[in-house]
Design an enzyme around this catalytic site. Structure first.
Site, short mmCIF file in Angstrom:
data_model
loop_
_atom_site.label_atom_id
_atom_site.label_comp_id
_atom_site.label_asym_id
_atom_site.label_seq_id
_atom_site.Cartn_x
_atom_site.Cartn_y
_atom_site.Cartn_z
CD GLN A 11 41.19 37.08 38.07
OE1 GLN A 11 42.10 36.39 38.50
NE2 GLN A 11 40.85 38.22 38.64
CG ASP A 12 38.75 39.55 34.64
OD1 ASP A 12 37.97 38.98 35.43
OD2 ASP A 12 39.27 40.64 34.88
CD GLN B 73 42.89 41.17 37.26
OE1 GLN B 73 44.00 40.66 37.41
NE2 GLN B 73 42.45 42.15 38.02
CG ASP C 21 35.18 38.20 38.96
OD1 ASP C 21 34.33 37.56 39.61
OD2 ASP C 21 35.98 39.01 39.48
#
Length: 530
Positions: free
Chosen positions: A345-346, A323, A367
């Site tokens: 990611q993120d 993240q 995500d």
């Protein structure tokens, strides 16, 4: 660091707190005769309601739902203020770097929860400038703040330490307020052809090619401006501002390596760059490097009415960093126009409130558009990158945790494409439109081009479970492209192939973010309906 509340909000709280220990008021004239137990039994958490209504309020039996709503928000605000005080007292008990980091996140989030509840209560009772839709947005944000604190503590394995900060029934009391207010929501007023949050003057300014020339301050790495640092320029501009006029800051071309924070006291700021390829704000914080998802953002904004144009927000932690947020926004009535948001990611944390992204480029893997805002992406290009070996790509992870939160991710008239690093190996990786991060996750794709990279099932289960598949709302409406066929989509109860324009219109600029009331003033072109 905790943020200061505005004087008006502090006075409102003091007024309420000083009277809460007095004897209960006599029942108002014209009461329905229904006692507080009756009203509490209409909420999702009736026992919590009864306990804290009696403990915290000079309570009486309300005449109507609107009166009960005010009482419920007062109780939630009282408990949230106490929780924030307790969280501040825990600061000296932090024993590790991780505890200190999460404590800072949670203290800031709890402070904002008090801020959101106070502005709701003030808007409903004092200046009466708060619509039911506003109240639902701000209450949704207050609840999301608590959930964000808890998630951060789990990421860094300090949940037992933070449990002392969140074990106070605040989430249940806010959830009750959301449910009560939901019963009062009506049709939103449409103003003009744009959402109304920006003035006509601001709209013209944003559309103007000479916006940078009209800036109040200039940031330039070569010393040709007022400041070399974006954060320094923002801090100075806010400290010198008179009244609540908009501040425009021109960030000249260059790569700015800094982590920028715009707090909830820094409202109405416009950042204009020299184009998303030329003005870049970059950082490399990540969860793998010891930050929470919340605190790793390269650029974080909470202040109301933020506008960005022609800037790229980047996180260079890479796919190995886990993240790693490039942009985190909880700015109500915010606009990102012709911006880039780059990460893996993120990438983009649309944390809370009403947001609008127009003609933006968003890059990521897992995500990478996530959070619990009410947000519309219009005419954006979503580029899916090559993930780590064995990883699936997931475009969205929407975080609606309460059925009465008026939040969701809507992707409208946009394009989902493979980035240049994924294109040669696109068949080696599965790409999904989204997965349910929270129980009531809500994401909709409207009239969007879906490239062949999208897996035919469309949507991905959460960690190989059936979590939220009956309570989520995922929808597709008149999408285009080789990945748009719904023939082999998931068979979850919460998945919908939307065929009705009336249903689809619930997730447009007009209805999801009440955009026609505030967007026209920003000057950003938008489509109000389908």
């Amino acid at each position: 660091m905790a943020m200061k509340l505005g004087l008006g909000l502090i006075l409102l709280f003091i007024s309420f707190s000083s009277s809460s220990s007095q004897a209960p008021l006599a029942q108002p004239p014209g009461t329905t005769g229904r006692d507080i137990d009756y009203w509490c039994n209409t909420t999702p958490h009736p026992e919590t309601c009864k306990v804290f209504m009696r403990r915290s309020l000079k309570y009486f039996s309300p005449n109507c739902t609107a009166e009960f709503r005010t009482m419920a928000v007062q109780v939630a605000m009282d408990r949230a203020h106490r929780a924030h005080g307790h969280s501040m007292a825990l600061g000296h008990q932090c024993r590790t770097k991780h505890e200190k980091l999460v404590w800072r996140d949670c203290s800031k989030l709890f402070d904002d929860t008090v801020f959101q509840l106070n502005r709701t209560l003030q808007g409903l009772t004092t200046n009466k400038n708060c619509s039911d839709f506003d109240a639902q947005t701000w209450l949704s944000t207050a609840l999301t703040n608590y959930q964000t604190c808890q998630k951060g503590s789990l990421e860094l394995n300090v949940s037992s330490f933070i449990s002392r900060m969140v074990a106070n029934n605040v989430s249940e009391l806010i959830s009750n307020s959301l449910a009560i207010n939901a019963g009062l929501l009506g049709e939103q007023e449409a103003v003009g052809d744009w959402p109304s949050w920006v003035s006509a003057g601001e709209r013209k300014l944003l559309q103007s090619s000479s916006l940078a020339l009209r800036a109040n301050y200039i940031v330039a790495q070569d010393g040709s401006g007022n400041f070399r640092s974006i954060q320094e320029a923002i801090n100075h501009a806010v400290s010198k501002r008179i009244g609540n006029t908009r501040i425009t800051i021109h960030v000249k071309r260059g790569v700015y390596s800094e982590n920028v924070e715009i707090t909830n006291t820094m409202n109405k700021i416009t950042l204009v760059g020299d184009g998303l390829r030329n003005t870049i704000i970059t950082g490399s914080r990540s969860v793998a490097n010891g930050y929470t998802t919340y605190s790793c953002a390269t650029f974080g904004v909470d202040g109301v009415g933020f506008i960005a144009r022609g800037i790229t927000f980047r996180n260079t932690a890479g796919p190995q960093g886990g993240q790693a947020v490039a942009l985190r926004s909880a700015s109500d009535l915010s606009v990102f126009y012709s911006c880039g948001i780059e990460g893996y990611q993120d990438t983009l944390f649309v944390l809370a409130q009403r947001q609008f992204f127009k003609s933006c480029y968003i890059y990521g893997t897992v995500d990478f558009i996530f959070g619990n805002a009410a947000v519309v992406f219009q005419n954006c290009i979503i580029y899916v990158r090559k993930p780590l070996r064995g990883q699936p790509n997931v475009i969205t992870a929407q975080g609606r945790g309460d059925p009465f939160q008026n939040t969701g991710i809507s992707i409208h008239n946009s394009r989902v494409m493979a980035a240049t690093d994924l294109s040669p190996v696109v068949r080696s990786f599965n790409t999904y439109l989204g997965r349910p991060w929270q129980q009531y996750s809500r994401t909709i794709f409207l009239k969007t081009y879906l490239g062949s990279l999208v897996n035919p099932v469309g949507w991905m289960a959460w960690e190989n479970t059936n979590f939220a598949q009956s309570t989520l709302y995922y929808g597709e409406y008149k999408n285009l492209g080789p990945g748009s066929s719904t023939r082999n989509r998931v068979k979850w109860p919460g998945y919908h192939v939307i065929r009705s324009a009336n249903v689809a219109s619930q997730f447009t600029v007009t209805n999801l973010i009440a955009g026609r009331a505030w967007l026209p003033a920003t000057g950003v072109p938008f489509v109000a309906g389908l």
